[in-house]
Write a protein that holds these residues in place. Structure first.
Motif, PDB file in Angstrom:
ATOM      1  N   ASP A 160      -6.491  32.988  28.567  1.00 22.98           N
ATOM      2  CA  ASP A 160      -5.866  34.261  28.200  1.00 22.98           C
ATOM      3  C   ASP A 160      -6.756  35.409  28.688  1.00 22.98           C
ATOM      4  O   ASP A 160      -7.982  35.262  28.794  1.00 22.98           O
ATOM      5  N   SER A 161      -6.146  36.561  28.966  1.00 22.77           N
ATOM      6  CA  SER A 161      -6.930  37.701  29.419  1.00 22.77           C
ATOM      7  C   SER A 161      -6.366  39.001  28.876  1.00 22.77           C
ATOM      8  O   SER A 161      -5.173  39.100  28.566  1.00 22.77           O
ATOM      9  N   THR A 162      -7.241  39.988  28.760  1.00 21.72           N
ATOM     10  CA  THR A 162      -6.858  41.328  28.317  1.00 21.72           C
ATOM     11  C   THR A 162      -7.402  42.330  29.324  1.00 21.72           C
ATOM     12  O   THR A 162      -8.587  42.299  29.663  1.00 21.72           O
ATOM     13  N   GLN A 178      -2.905  48.654  27.795  1.00 23.18           N
ATOM     14  CA  GLN A 178      -3.469  47.311  27.633  1.00 23.18           C
ATOM     15  C   GLN A 178      -2.437  46.268  28.039  1.00 23.18           C
ATOM     16  O   GLN A 178      -1.288  46.320  27.599  1.00 23.18           O
ATOM     17  N   GLU A 179      -2.862  45.341  28.900  1.00 23.21           N
ATOM     18  CA  GLU A 179      -2.012  44.224  29.288  1.00 23.21           C
ATOM     19  C   GLU A 179      -2.650  42.931  28.812  1.00 23.21           C
ATOM     20  O   GLU A 179      -3.793  42.633  29.147  1.00 23.21           O
ATOM     21  N   LYS A 180      -1.901  42.181  28.032  1.00 22.40           N
ATOM     22  CA  LYS A 180      -2.372  40.911  27.490  1.00 22.40           C
ATOM     23  C   LYS A 180      -1.595  39.780  28.151  1.00 22.40           C
ATOM     24  O   LYS A 180      -0.362  39.739  28.086  1.00 22.40           O
ATOM     25  N   SER A 181      -2.327  38.873  28.832  1.00 17.27           N
ATOM     26  CA  SER A 181      -1.699  37.720  29.459  1.00 17.27           C
ATOM     27  C   SER A 181      -2.050  36.467  28.654  1.00 17.27           C
ATOM     28  O   SER A 181      -3.228  36.158  28.472  1.00 17.27           O
ATOM     29  N   LEU A 182      -1.042  35.788  28.172  1.00 18.25           N
ATOM     30  CA  LEU A 182      -1.236  34.582  27.379  1.00 18.25           C
ATOM     31  C   LEU A 182      -0.765  33.374  28.179  1.00 18.25           C
ATOM     32  O   LEU A 182       0.292  33.413  28.818  1.00 18.25           O
ATOM     33  N   GLN A 226     -11.469  44.127  32.297  1.00 17.02           N
ATOM     34  CA  GLN A 226     -10.704  42.898  32.132  1.00 17.02           C
ATOM     35  C   GLN A 226     -11.586  41.835  31.491  1.00 17.02           C
ATOM     36  O   GLN A 226     -12.672  41.540  31.994  1.00 17.02           O
ATOM     37  N   LYS A 242       3.711  39.456  30.540  1.00 19.16           N
ATOM     38  CA  LYS A 242       2.568  40.129  29.938  1.00 19.16           C
ATOM     39  C   LYS A 242       3.023  40.985  28.754  1.00 19.16           C
ATOM     40  O   LYS A 242       4.126  41.496  28.737  1.00 19.16           O
TER      41      LYS A 242
END
Length: 207
Positions: free
Chosen positions: A184-186, A49-53, A177, A59
């Motif tokens: 924000d995205s996951t 899992q990559e979380k972009s804030l 995605q 990330k």
């Protein structure tokens, strides 16, 4: 666990999804995706899992194990860099974060109810026929890209788009995605997938 973007003109679509072209006829794809989903009783895989804030330049990456079994049981167990467990068992959700445990009924919690519905729609192949989304499908040599834009008011409060890539070889989901309205995205990436593996009841038990 999974969809994605407002239908646009072909030129615009190609610009948004580099390397993909839009399918003009969704009938065949929908049927094949639904046929495979109907034959899929369980899924076992690793995930990243990559979380972009928006407030952070880097990330946040996590890894773990994923299990799914019909009709609506799911377990996501994060193992790196921290321990976190989420189990969906029909209408019940169990979360363990360190020493903290929490049990929630999706019937009484709108957020979990909507997330549960999205995950099951993606896995069971029913998202493309759902009235909750506008959908478009694109393809390149090896994958399909399913783009869903929420039209359901409650879903649109949380998500701007959800995009899913599907392997052309077996119609299994490679990535999901989810882009939130905040920016924000996951992104979830599934690897080492085992379809219709034997999965014990104990993995989905909520005590």
């Amino acid at each position: 666990m999974i969809l994605l973007i407002i239908i646009c003109a072909a030129i615009s679509a190609q610009a948004q999804h580099a390397g993909y072209t839009q399918l003009s006829d969704l009938t065949k794809f929908k049927q094949q995706f639904a046929d495979v989903a109907a034959k899929t009783n369980s899924i076992k895989s690793d995930f990243t899992q990559e979380k972009s804030l928006s407030m952070l330049s880097e990330k946040i990456t996590s890894k773990g194990k994923f299990w799914y079994r019909k009709p609506n049981m799911l377990r996501m167990e994060y193992t790196q860099p921290f321990s976190y467990l989420m189990i969906l068992n029909k209408d019940n959700v169990y979360i363990k974060d360190g020493q903290k445990e929490n049990k929630v009924s999706t019937r009484s919690n709108k957020v979990f109810k909507q997330i549960n519905k999205i995950v099951m729609d993606c896995i069971q192949g029913t998202a493309l026929n759902s009235g909750d989304f506008k959908s478009a499908v694109y393809e390149n040599k090896g994958t399909y890209l399913v783009s869903l834009s929420p039209v359901n008011k409650q879903l649109s409060e949380f998500f701007k788009t959800i995009e899913i890539t599907v392997d052309k070889k077996d119609y299994s989901v490679d990535t999901i995605q989810m882009v939130e309205n905040s920016g924000d995205s996951t992104t979830l990436r599934f690897t080492n997938k085992e379809i219709n593996a034997s999965i014990p009841d104990a993995l989905f038990a909520i005590k």
